[in-house]
Scaffold this motif. Structure first.
Motif, PDB file in Angstrom:
ATOM      1  N   UNK A  10       0.822  -1.211   0.000  1.00 53.99           N
ATOM      2  CA  UNK A  10       0.000   0.000   0.000  1.00 53.99           C
ATOM      3  C   UNK A  10       0.862   1.270   0.000  1.00 53.99           C
ATOM      4  N   UNK A  11       0.307   2.344  -0.579  1.00 54.68           N
ATOM      5  CA  UNK A  11       0.987   3.639  -0.568  1.00 54.68           C
ATOM      6  C   UNK A  11       0.577   4.423   0.673  1.00 54.68           C
ATOM      7  N   UNK A  12       1.068   5.664   0.777  1.00 53.06           N
ATOM      8  CA  UNK A  12       0.810   6.455   1.976  1.00 53.06           C
ATOM      9  C   UNK A  12      -0.676   6.620   2.260  1.00 53.06           C
ATOM     10  N   UNK A  13      -1.447   6.996   1.227  1.00 50.86           N
ATOM     11  CA  UNK A  13      -2.882   7.207   1.443  1.00 50.86           C
ATOM     12  C   UNK A  13      -3.567   5.902   1.850  1.00 50.86           C
ATOM     13  N   UNK A  14      -3.197   4.805   1.194  1.00 50.15           N
ATOM     14  CA  UNK A  14      -3.792   3.531   1.525  1.00 50.15           C
ATOM     15  C   UNK A  14      -3.494   3.104   2.949  1.00 50.15           C
ATOM     16  N   UNK A  15      -2.259   3.323   3.383  1.00 45.77           N
ATOM     17  CA  UNK A  15      -1.870   2.959   4.742  1.00 45.77           C
ATOM     18  C   UNK A  15      -2.597   3.813   5.768  1.00 45.77           C
ATOM     19  N   UNK A  16      -2.653   5.122   5.510  1.00 41.78           N
ATOM     20  CA  UNK A  16      -3.346   6.015   6.444  1.00 41.78           C
ATOM     21  C   UNK A  16      -4.824   5.660   6.538  1.00 41.78           C
ATOM     22  N   UNK A  17      -5.450   5.394   5.393  1.00 40.53           N
ATOM     23  CA  UNK A  17      -6.867   5.052   5.387  1.00 40.53           C
ATOM     24  C   UNK A  17      -7.126   3.714   6.051  1.00 40.53           C
ATOM     25  N   UNK A  18      -6.232   2.752   5.847  1.00 40.88           N
ATOM     26  CA  UNK A  18      -6.383   1.438   6.464  1.00 40.88           C
ATOM     27  C   UNK A  18      -6.323   1.539   7.983  1.00 40.88           C
ATOM     28  N   UNK A  19      -5.310   2.221   8.498  1.00 37.38           N
ATOM     29  CA  UNK A  19      -5.199   2.386   9.948  1.00 37.38           C
ATOM     30  C   UNK A  19      -6.340   3.201  10.516  1.00 37.38           C
ATOM     31  N   UNK A  20      -6.699   4.291   9.821  1.00 32.68           N
ATOM     32  CA  UNK A  20      -7.783   5.145  10.290  1.00 32.68           C
ATOM     33  C   UNK A  20      -9.105   4.391  10.305  1.00 32.68           C
ATOM     34  N   UNK A  21      -9.343   3.550   9.299  1.00 34.15           N
ATOM     35  CA  UNK A  21     -10.578   2.778   9.253  1.00 34.15           C
ATOM     36  C   UNK A  21     -10.657   1.802  10.425  1.00 34.15           C
ATOM     37  N   UNK A  22      -9.546   1.168  10.774  1.00 36.40           N
ATOM     38  CA  UNK A  22      -9.529   0.278  11.937  1.00 36.40           C
ATOM     39  C   UNK A  22      -9.902   1.047  13.200  1.00 36.40           C
ATOM     40  N   UNK A  23      -9.289   2.211  13.379  1.00 29.40           N
ATOM     41  CA  UNK A  23      -9.587   3.037  14.546  1.00 29.40           C
ATOM     42  C   UNK A  23     -11.038   3.495  14.520  1.00 29.40           C
ATOM     43  N   UNK A  24     -11.506   3.941  13.371  1.00 30.35           N
ATOM     44  CA  UNK A  24     -12.870   4.456  13.230  1.00 30.35           C
ATOM     45  C   UNK A  24     -13.901   3.394  13.606  1.00 30.35           C
ATOM     46  N   UNK A  25     -13.693   2.170  13.168  1.00 24.92           N
ATOM     47  CA  UNK A  25     -14.640   1.096  13.477  1.00 24.92           C
ATOM     48  C   UNK A  25     -14.700   0.792  14.966  1.00 24.92           C
ATOM     49  N   UNK A  26     -13.590   1.002  15.657  1.00 23.28           N
ATOM     50  CA  UNK A  26     -13.497   0.613  17.061  1.00 23.28           C
ATOM     51  C   UNK A  26     -13.796   1.742  18.045  1.00 23.28           C
TER      52      UNK A  26
END
Length: 199
Positions: A10-26
């Motif tokens: 993943x690129x920077x945006x993909x990594x940021x969105x992936x981590x943020x989505x995990x946090x957002x769900x929790x």
């Protein structure tokens, strides 16, 4: 590809969105009903602005994140004797506490990877069907036999989000947000059922 492979590519945006989505769900595990508290960070992924400032604002809005030296992807360390709910909340705070402010690719990859592990562990802790014998890392590497329903759904969601971003880039962020919102509703329902069960 496995989840581990998708994060590695993943690129920077993909990594940021992936981590943020995990946090957002929790986020429901931290209490409160403000589903928009992380929305400014999603905006940063679109406009490329003020990521660090918006991270600090989210931390302030969600309260003190706790010990920032702990590993977000760990098995909760000294809280291992706590209830599953408390362990899960601790892991959410670790995700929030370790959001990188500089948004460099190396920092984001480490954070996204750790958030992936933590989010799966949280779902395992809260899933009454989980037997506690599986390895979250094994699941992320593609060994998925016998997964409990809640963990399986979270794994599928993480993979789908990274695939969307790989295929569509910034254009996939709206769909990613939708995936994350649905996952948050699921986890909120789980938290609510557990609270009723203790009443």
């Amino acid at each position: 590809m496995s989840l581990v492979e998708l994060i590695a590519l993943a690129d920077e945006r993909g990594l940021a969105a992936s981590g943020l989505a995990c946090l957002d769900r929790c986020v429901p595990l931290l209490g409160g009903d403000d589903d928009d508290v992380l929305r400014p960070l999603w905006t940063s992924l679109v406009d490329g602005e003020a990521w660090g400032e918006r991270v600090e604002k989210a931390r302030a809005d969600l309260g003190e994140p706790g010990d920032a030296d702990a590993d977000v992807g760990s098995d909760v360390g000294s809280t291992s004797g706590a209830s599953p709910d408390d362990q899960a909340a601790f892991l959410v705070r670790r995700m929030l506490a370790t959001v990188p402010l500089d948004s460099s690719v190396d920092a984001l990859r480490a954070w996204a990877d750790a958030c992936s592990v933590a989010a799966l562990r949280i779902h395992e802790l809260l899933d009454i069907a989980a037997d506690g014998t599986s390895s979250v890392e094994a699941r992320r590497e593609g060994r998925t036999d016998g997964m409990s329903p809640l963990v399986a759904a979270e794994l599928r969601r993480q993979i789908a989000i990274l695939e969307l971003l790989a295929d569509r880039g910034a254009g996939g962020l709206r769909l990613v947000l939708g995936q994350s919102t649905e996952g948050r509703r699921v986890l909120r329902a789980v938290v609510s059922r557990r609270a009723r069960g203790r009443a």
